[in-house]
Scaffold this motif. Structure first.
Motif, PDB file in Angstrom:
ATOM      1  N   ARG A 138       5.857 -10.637 -11.971  1.00  0.00           N
ATOM      2  CA  ARG A 138       5.759 -11.691 -12.980  1.00  0.00           C
ATOM      3  C   ARG A 138       6.553 -12.942 -12.609  1.00  0.00           C
ATOM      4  O   ARG A 138       6.858 -13.765 -13.469  1.00  0.00           O
ATOM      5  CB  ARG A 138       6.247 -11.164 -14.329  1.00  0.00           C
ATOM      6  N   ASP A 141       4.956 -16.219 -13.657  1.00  0.00           N
ATOM      7  CA  ASP A 141       4.881 -16.257 -15.112  1.00  0.00           C
ATOM      8  C   ASP A 141       6.252 -16.548 -15.715  1.00  0.00           C
ATOM      9  O   ASP A 141       6.386 -17.369 -16.616  1.00  0.00           O
ATOM     10  CB  ASP A 141       4.340 -14.914 -15.615  1.00  0.00           C
ATOM     11  N   LEU A 145       7.511 -20.234 -17.957  1.00  0.00           N
ATOM     12  CA  LEU A 145       7.970 -20.275 -19.349  1.00  0.00           C
ATOM     13  C   LEU A 145       9.046 -21.339 -19.533  1.00  0.00           C
ATOM     14  O   LEU A 145       9.963 -21.472 -18.714  1.00  0.00           O
ATOM     15  CB  LEU A 145       8.539 -18.917 -19.757  1.00  0.00           C
ATOM     16  N   ARG A 149      11.403 -20.147 -24.629  1.00  0.00           N
ATOM     17  CA  ARG A 149      10.492 -19.004 -24.654  1.00  0.00           C
ATOM     18  C   ARG A 149      11.012 -17.876 -23.776  1.00  0.00           C
ATOM     19  O   ARG A 149      10.934 -16.696 -24.137  1.00  0.00           O
ATOM     20  CB  ARG A 149       9.094 -19.433 -24.184  1.00  0.00           C
ATOM     21  N   VAL A 153      11.846 -14.075 -25.025  1.00  0.00           N
ATOM     22  CA  VAL A 153      11.236 -12.869 -24.461  1.00  0.00           C
ATOM     23  C   VAL A 153      12.314 -11.864 -24.078  1.00  0.00           C
ATOM     24  O   VAL A 153      12.213 -10.661 -24.372  1.00  0.00           O
ATOM     25  CB  VAL A 153      10.366 -13.235 -23.236  1.00  0.00           C
ATOM     26  N   TRP A 182       3.220 -14.629 -32.180  1.00  0.00           N
ATOM     27  CA  TRP A 182       4.138 -14.681 -31.042  1.00  0.00           C
ATOM     28  C   TRP A 182       3.952 -13.448 -30.168  1.00  0.00           C
ATOM     29  O   TRP A 182       3.874 -13.553 -28.938  1.00  0.00           O
ATOM     30  CB  TRP A 182       5.584 -14.758 -31.535  1.00  0.00           C
ATOM     31  N   ARG A 185       0.944 -13.585 -27.930  1.00  0.00           N
ATOM     32  CA  ARG A 185       1.072 -14.404 -26.719  1.00  0.00           C
ATOM     33  C   ARG A 185       2.001 -13.787 -25.684  1.00  0.00           C
ATOM     34  O   ARG A 185       1.802 -13.948 -24.477  1.00  0.00           O
ATOM     35  CB  ARG A 185       1.584 -15.799 -27.088  1.00  0.00           C
ATOM     36  N   HIS A 186       3.048 -13.113 -26.136  1.00  0.00           N
ATOM     37  CA  HIS A 186       4.098 -12.666 -25.212  1.00  0.00           C
ATOM     38  C   HIS A 186       4.257 -11.148 -25.137  1.00  0.00           C
ATOM     39  O   HIS A 186       5.181 -10.658 -24.498  1.00  0.00           O
ATOM     40  CB  HIS A 186       5.440 -13.273 -25.632  1.00  0.00           C
ATOM     41  N   ARG A 187       3.347 -10.444 -25.753  1.00  0.00           N
ATOM     42  CA  ARG A 187       3.511  -8.984 -25.853  1.00  0.00           C
ATOM     43  C   ARG A 187       3.617  -8.306 -24.495  1.00  0.00           C
ATOM     44  O   ARG A 187       4.471  -7.444 -24.294  1.00  0.00           O
ATOM     45  CB  ARG A 187       2.348  -8.396 -26.642  1.00  0.00           C
ATOM     46  N   ARG A 189       4.580  -9.467 -21.617  1.00  0.00           N
ATOM     47  CA  ARG A 189       5.852  -9.786 -20.960  1.00  0.00           C
ATOM     48  C   ARG A 189       6.970  -8.894 -21.516  1.00  0.00           C
ATOM     49  O   ARG A 189       7.771  -8.335 -20.770  1.00  0.00           O
ATOM     50  CB  ARG A 189       6.206 -11.251 -21.175  1.00  0.00           C
ATOM     51  N   VAL A 190       7.009  -8.799 -22.843  1.00  0.00           N
ATOM     52  CA  VAL A 190       8.022  -7.962 -23.480  1.00  0.00           C
ATOM     53  C   VAL A 190       7.809  -6.496 -23.106  1.00  0.00           C
ATOM     54  O   VAL A 190       8.760  -5.780 -22.761  1.00  0.00           O
ATOM     55  CB  VAL A 190       7.963  -8.147 -25.017  1.00  0.00           C
TER      56      VAL A 190
END
Length: 465
Positions: A138, A141, A145, A149, A153, A182, A185-187, A189-190
């Motif tokens: 990542r 990515d 960010l 953001r 995360v 939120w 969009r970022h699930r 990554r988390v």
């Protein structure tokens, strides 16, 4: 001869190519490898041909400002006509930081930001191989960010690690500033960071069931209930529907455009999710007509459908339809490859044709609506006799277990050529509006044939000996 500017460009390319790998090493606390760039010094003949250019090149390297981790190697060359000359032969960059420093500009700024974020992730989540792997995969990515953001995360991932959210819906996650949008969009990554630390397959959040859209085209089937429905498949399976036939269509707008149709239900297949529709009990007990985009992915989706409904009949997915609308072709951006044994001979021929034409596609919504309705009606009428099954289907549609005749399809085209009155204007059959009744099939006169002739695929041929 490689100039200083050209060497910086080489360093920049190496940095960009190995950005994720080197960021992962930062997270793991391991050193990044050195980089060496050959400078291709001139030969004696090149020196004699343009001594001034060679001297300018050497002076440029001699004037390079010293920097940590950046070294230029020089060697003495003894040439018969020129004598001993000291020339630069390579620039050595000690690690990723030195490579970024030598590259300069935006590449150096990007590396500095990514390096700092990789260190923060290591500090927060540890220097395990799993965490390093997330950073490697990542890297770009994480770099893209904005700072706020990125920090959010990291904070949310750390909170979920300490407070598991298994069984929660996204709306219920009690982190300030975090809502379902939120997380949408970022699930991932988390989730990647949480999985790297906990080993869990995902966050454990409860997902909403995907909805299947359908329209009941015959009020008699709805029994006073709604006729336009979007619901989870599990709920649709319990509907007391007994349709005579089901249209499954790849494009939702096509479903919404379908006119009233006695005994029929139209369902949005949602591409490769069509297997969900194929599992509905009342669909399995009805005859099924499938119309998808005329491209390789459309045929692959048809193959998925046939895995559950082997008697499903395709409509408007043949070479005749393809070539009748050549001016409406577009390129298929990501064609599906591989064999599709579920297809019939006619479908396989159409697939081969569109591939031979350069992976073209005829999107469902581009086919003229009157033409499409005529073909759908012909396929429906061809299977309306008692005891119909895909194995007996011919005419405008084709199942995996039945052949495709040309007679009904050709008749549909002939009616189109006769003008709007022949399409049922004033009868509501092909108007494309909800509430219109389909035209009843017109009598079809079979082609004349002489003694000793037989029909093959809708054509007349002599009997074989």
């Amino acid at each position: 001869m490689i100039t200083v500017g050209e060497a910086r460009a080489v360093a920049r390319k190496k940095l960009e190519a190995r950005l994720g790998e080197w960021a992962g090493l930062v997270t793991a606390g391991e050193p990044s490898p050195a980089v060496s760039i050959a400078l291709r010094p001139p030969s004696e003949r090149q020196m004699l041909a343009d001594e001034a250019a060679a001297e300018t090149w050497a002076r440029e390297w001699a004037a390079l400002q010293p920097a940590d981790g950046v070294e230029v190697d020089w060697e003495v060359r003894a040439w018969r006509s020129i004598g001993r000359q000291r020339v630069p032969v390579r620039v050595r960059l000690a690690d990723a930081d030195a490579t970024a420093s030598f590259a300069g500009g935006a590449a150096q700024a990007d590396w500095s930001r990514l390096r700092e974020r990789a260190e923060r992730i290591a500090t927060r989540f540890g220097a395990s191989e799993a965490v390093s792997s997330v950073v490697r995969r990542r890297a770009r990515d994480l770099l893209a960010l904005e700072e706020g953001r990125f920090a959010q995360v990291v904070d949310v991932a750390a909170w979920i690690i300490d407070h598991p959210v298994t069984g929660y819906r996204p709306r219920q996650v009690p982190v300030r500033g975090v809502d379902s949008k939120w997380l949408g969009r970022h699930r991932q990554r988390v989730a990647d960071l949480v999985t790297a630390v906990t080993g869990s397959a995902d966050l454990g959040l409860v997902e909403a069931d995907p909805l299947v859209r359908l329209r009941i085209l015959d009020d008699a089937l709805a029994v006073g209930g709604p006729t336009d429905i979007a619901a989870p498949a599990a709920q649709l399976a319990d509907l007391p529907l007994r349709p005579q036939g089901v249209f499954i269509m790849e494009n939702r707008e096509t479903v919404l455009a379908m006119p009233r149709w006695p005994g029929a239900v139209a369902i949005h297949g949602s591409g490769y999710a069509v297997s969900v529709v194929a599992a509905l009990p009342w669909v399995r007990s009805a005859r099924v007509l499938y119309w998808g985009d005329l491209d390789s992915n459309g045929f692959a989706i048809l193959g998925h459908l046939r895995a559950g409904l082997p008697d499903a009949v395709s409509v408007l997915m043949d070479s005749r339809t393809l070539y009748a609308h050549r001016d409406l072709w577009v390129a298929e951006s990501v064609p599906a490859r591989g064999e599709l044994p579920e297809l019939t001979y006619t479908e396989t021929a159409a697939l081969a044709a569109l591939r031979d034409e350069g992976d073209v596609r005829l999107e469902q919504e581009r086919v003229p609506w009157a033409y499409a309705l005529a073909e759908l009606r012909a396929a429906w009428g061809a299977g309306s006799s008692p005891g119909w099954s895909g194995r007996q289907q011919g005419g405008a549609g084709e199942s995996a277990r039945g052949g495709r005749g040309a007679a009904v399809g050709v008749e549909a085209v002939a009616r189109l050529d006769d003008g709007p009155d022949r399409l049922g204007a004033g009868q509501g059959g092909l108007q494309g509006e909800a509430g219109a009744e389909p035209v009843q099939p017109e009598p079809r006169e079979e082609p004349r044939r002489e003694a000793g002739e037989r029909f093959v695929g809708g054509l007349i041929a002599g009997d074989e000996e």
